[in-house]
Write a protein that holds these residues in place. Structure first.
Motif, PDB file in Angstrom:
ATOM      1  N   PRO A  81       0.815  -1.230   0.000  1.00 19.11           N
ATOM      2  CA  PRO A  81       0.000   0.000   0.000  1.00 19.11           C
ATOM      3  C   PRO A  81       0.841   1.269   0.000  1.00 19.11           C
ATOM      4  CG  PRO A  81      -0.909  -1.598   1.536  1.00 19.11           C
ATOM      5  CD  PRO A  81       0.403  -2.141   1.091  1.00 19.11           C
ATOM      6  N   PHE A  82       1.929   1.272   0.793  1.00 22.04           N
ATOM      7  CA  PHE A  82       2.764   2.466   0.808  1.00 22.04           C
ATOM      8  C   PHE A  82       3.495   2.656  -0.518  1.00 22.04           C
ATOM      9  CE2 PHE A  82       2.344   1.727   5.407  1.00 22.04           C
ATOM     10  CZ  PHE A  82       1.964   2.993   5.799  1.00 22.04           C
ATOM     11  N   VAL A  83       3.898   1.548  -1.137  1.00 17.84           N
ATOM     12  CA  VAL A  83       4.538   1.660  -2.455  1.00 17.84           C
ATOM     13  C   VAL A  83       3.557   2.217  -3.480  1.00 17.84           C
ATOM     14  CG1 VAL A  83       5.544   0.323  -4.345  1.00 17.84           C
ATOM     15  CG2 VAL A  83       6.243  -0.133  -2.007  1.00 17.84           C
ATOM     16  N   GLY A  84       2.302   1.665  -3.472  1.00 19.06           N
ATOM     17  CA  GLY A  84       1.293   2.200  -4.387  1.00 19.06           C
ATOM     18  C   GLY A  84       0.965   3.655  -4.100  1.00 19.06           C
ATOM     19  N   LEU A  85       0.864   4.009  -2.803  1.00 20.20           N
ATOM     20  CA  LEU A  85       0.596   5.401  -2.446  1.00 20.20           C
ATOM     21  C   LEU A  85       1.715   6.312  -2.915  1.00 20.20           C
ATOM     22  CD1 LEU A  85      -1.200   7.380  -0.819  1.00 20.20           C
ATOM     23  CD2 LEU A  85       0.173   6.837   1.181  1.00 20.20           C
ATOM     24  N   TRP A  86       2.972   5.843  -2.704  1.00 21.11           N
ATOM     25  CA  TRP A  86       4.102   6.662  -3.159  1.00 21.11           C
ATOM     26  C   TRP A  86       4.149   6.767  -4.678  1.00 21.11           C
ATOM     27  CZ3 TRP A  86       7.753   9.892  -1.468  1.00 21.11           C
ATOM     28  CH2 TRP A  86       8.855  10.119  -2.283  1.00 21.11           C
ATOM     29  N   ARG A  87       3.925   5.639  -5.370  1.00 23.93           N
ATOM     30  CA  ARG A  87       4.090   5.639  -6.819  1.00 23.93           C
ATOM     31  C   ARG A  87       2.955   6.342  -7.544  1.00 23.93           C
ATOM     32  NH1 ARG A  87       5.405  -0.127  -9.120  1.00 23.93           N
ATOM     33  NH2 ARG A  87       7.257   0.304  -7.847  1.00 23.93           N
ATOM     34  N   TYR A  88       1.703   6.131  -7.076  1.00 18.88           N
ATOM     35  CA  TYR A  88       0.556   6.619  -7.835  1.00 18.88           C
ATOM     36  C   TYR A  88      -0.106   7.849  -7.222  1.00 18.88           C
ATOM     37  CZ  TYR A  88       1.076   2.085 -10.023  1.00 18.88           C
ATOM     38  OH  TYR A  88       1.580   0.997 -10.666  1.00 18.88           O
ATOM     39  N   VAL A  89       0.316   8.272  -5.997  1.00 20.48           N
ATOM     40  CA  VAL A  89      -0.294   9.455  -5.390  1.00 20.48           C
ATOM     41  C   VAL A  89       0.753  10.509  -5.081  1.00 20.48           C
ATOM     42  CG1 VAL A  89      -1.633  10.324  -3.436  1.00 20.48           C
ATOM     43  CG2 VAL A  89      -2.193   8.103  -4.415  1.00 20.48           C
ATOM     44  N   VAL A  90       1.786  10.142  -4.301  1.00 25.30           N
ATOM     45  CA  VAL A  90       2.747  11.135  -3.831  1.00 25.30           C
ATOM     46  C   VAL A  90       3.605  11.651  -4.982  1.00 25.30           C
ATOM     47  CG1 VAL A  90       4.681  11.512  -2.274  1.00 25.30           C
ATOM     48  CG2 VAL A  90       2.746  10.139  -1.525  1.00 25.30           C
ATOM     49  N   VAL A  91       4.097  10.732  -5.830  1.00 18.72           N
ATOM     50  CA  VAL A  91       4.977  11.161  -6.928  1.00 18.72           C
ATOM     51  C   VAL A  91       4.226  12.035  -7.932  1.00 18.72           C
ATOM     52  CG1 VAL A  91       6.378  10.343  -8.851  1.00 18.72           C
ATOM     53  CG2 VAL A  91       6.543   9.211  -6.637  1.00 18.72           C
ATOM     54  N   PRO A  92       3.026  11.616  -8.441  1.00 17.72           N
ATOM     55  CA  PRO A  92       2.302  12.548  -9.331  1.00 17.72           C
ATOM     56  C   PRO A  92       1.938  13.859  -8.657  1.00 17.72           C
ATOM     57  CG  PRO A  92       1.432  10.331  -9.547  1.00 17.72           C
ATOM     58  CD  PRO A  92       2.344  10.321  -8.380  1.00 17.72           C
ATOM     59  N   LEU A  93       1.504  13.811  -7.373  1.00 18.45           N
ATOM     60  CA  LEU A  93       1.183  15.049  -6.670  1.00 18.45           C
ATOM     61  C   LEU A  93       2.418  15.931  -6.515  1.00 18.45           C
ATOM     62  CD1 LEU A  93      -0.999  16.636  -5.167  1.00 18.45           C
ATOM     63  CD2 LEU A  93      -0.366  15.410  -3.092  1.00 18.45           C
ATOM     64  N   GLY A  94       3.576  15.306  -6.205  1.00 14.61           N
ATOM     65  CA  GLY A  94       4.801  16.090  -6.106  1.00 14.61           C
ATOM     66  C   GLY A  94       5.192  16.716  -7.437  1.00 14.61           C
ATOM     67  N   LYS A  95       5.042  15.948  -8.521  1.00 14.63           N
ATOM     68  CA  LYS A  95       5.351  16.515  -9.838  1.00 14.63           C
ATOM     69  C   LYS A  95       4.419  17.674 -10.173  1.00 14.63           C
ATOM     70  CE  LYS A  95       7.334  12.322 -11.844  1.00 14.63           C
ATOM     71  NZ  LYS A  95       7.196  11.294 -12.901  1.00 14.63           N
ATOM     72  N   ALA A  96       3.112  17.494  -9.844  1.00 14.62           N
ATOM     73  CA  ALA A  96       2.159  18.575 -10.104  1.00 14.62           C
ATOM     74  C   ALA A  96       2.489  19.808  -9.267  1.00 14.62           C
ATOM     75  CB  ALA A  96       0.734  18.100  -9.807  1.00 14.62           C
ATOM     76  N   LEU A  97       2.796  19.614  -7.984  1.00 15.48           N
ATOM     77  CA  LEU A  97       3.165  20.739  -7.130  1.00 15.48           C
ATOM     78  C   LEU A  97       4.456  21.399  -7.604  1.00 15.48           C
ATOM     79  CD1 LEU A  97       2.309  19.319  -3.585  1.00 15.48           C
ATOM     80  CD2 LEU A  97       1.010  20.986  -4.908  1.00 15.48           C
TER      81      LEU A  97
END
Length: 382
Positions: A81-97
């Motif tokens: 779950p943390f890998v999926g959260l990092w890969r599909y939520v945190v990384v795209p959100l960080g790129k968008a920010l």
């Protein structure tokens, strides 16, 4: 002439040559100790080997599979779950920010620095350079001549004051010499120095007397302590503790050697008992189960496989193939019906209209002239 070879001594092993003769006390202690230790160690070694075998079986059959299952569960519950959260939520959100920060902050700041602050700073620097040039001219043309004049005036005043001060200094030095220095030297040479020498001689005598008293007291205490404590302690160590320690060392060494021999012998006994129990278990339980598996269960399983499972699998595969064919035909029919309905309502599209196929020309297309090496008849063609 002596033709016989001299008798050579047989080489002794290292242990026999290095082994020193032992006393009767060591031999008398060794045999009973080894017998007692063997009787005590054999049950302990057998229990230890049983615990080791049970621990290995428990580790291989229960703990290791349980640990792997728990690791997989922990990975599925915590890591993935943390890998999926990092890969599909945190990384795209960080790129968008990051993109928003670049567009909303970095680009305006760069534009402000390049087109506002840089020209403004250059203008301020030009103004300060002009002010610095004016101040430099004022320093070089006005303040420097004025400072030189003031320095010349002050130098003249200082020379006059120095001339006056040298006379005053000479008078003050003569008065200080004959009013303070000369009386102080006379007082030191004729009063303080003799008194100090007398006091130092008395102090040295007192120190020598005290040292002699302390030396005598120390000498007396040394011999009292030596006679009352040191010599009895040396006698106790030399004539009581050392022999007792040697006996205890021999007993401890023999007990340790006996424990080592007993542990190794108990290991061989435990191995033999374990092999006997394993053979007994194999002939009582494993061999009958193997015979039942080979003689009864394997033929029955083959019969069930050939008579039941394979026909059932073939029937299931046939049903699956028929079902897939029916579903494929139904999809094709539905697709054709939709295409016909669409053509009926909207007509044929450009992709569905048949394209005209160009018909090859029957006349010769070339306009080449006839030459001596070419011919149009079938008999003279190359």
């Amino acid at each position: 002439m002596d033709l016989e070879k001299p008798a050579t001594e047989a080489p002794q092993p290292e242990r026999q040559r290095e082994r020193q003769p032992e006393g009767c006390l060591v031999v008398a202690i060794r045999i009973p100790v080894r017998i007692v230790v063997l009787v005590l160690v054999v049950p302990v070694r057998m229990v230890w080997d049983a615990l080791v075998a049970g621990g290995r079986l428990l580790t291989d059959a229960v703990l290791r599979p349980l640990g792997r299952a728990l690791a997989w569960v922990a990975r599925a519950v915590l890591v993935w779950p943390f890998v999926g959260l990092w890969r599909y939520v945190v990384v795209p959100l960080g790129k968008a920010l990051g993109w928003l920060g670049n567009v909303l902050v970095v680009v305006p700041l760069v534009w402000l620095f390049r087109y506002v602050l840089t020209p403004l700073g250059q203008g301020i620097a030009w103004v300060f350079r002009g002010i610095g040039a004016g101040l430099g001219w004022l320093y070089a043309r006005v303040l420097t001549p004025v400072g030189h004049g003031l320095l010349w005036v002050l130098r003249g005043l200082g020379a006059g004051i120095a001339a006056m001060g040298s006379g005053v200094y000479a008078v003050a030095a003569w008065l200080a010499r004959y009013l303070f220095v000369v009386p102080a030297l006379w007082l030191y040479e004729w009063i303080l120095a003799p008194v100090g020498r007398g006091i130092a001689w008395c102090a040295r005598g007192v120190v020598w007397l005290v040292g002699m008293v302390i030396t005598g007291i120390g000498f007396v205490l040394y011999w009292v302590l030596r006679l009352l404590l040191v010599l009895p302690a040396i006698g106790l160590w030399r004539w009581v503790l050392t022999p007792v320690g040697r006996v205890l060392a021999v007993i401890g060494r023999e007990v340790g050697a006996a424990l080592g021999h007993a542990w190794r012998i108990a290991g061989h006994i435990s191995l033999a008992v374990g092999r006997f129990l394993g053979t007994l278990l194999r002939w009582i339980f494993v061999e009958p189960v193997r015979w039942v598996y080979r003689t009864v269960l394997t033929p029955v399983g083959h019969v069930v496989r050939d008579a039941v499972l394979r026909p059932a699998a073939e029937a299931a595969r046939s049903v699956g193939r028929v079902t897939r064919q029916v579903l494929t035909a139904a999809r094709d029919s539905a697709r054709q019906a939709r295409a016909d309905f669409r053509r009926m309502l909207f007509g044929e599209s450009e992709e569905e209209r048949p394209k005209a196929v160009p018909v090859p020309r029957r006349e010769p297309g070339g306009a080449d002239g006839r030459t001596l090496g070419s011919s149009t008849t079938a008999l003279t063609k190359d």
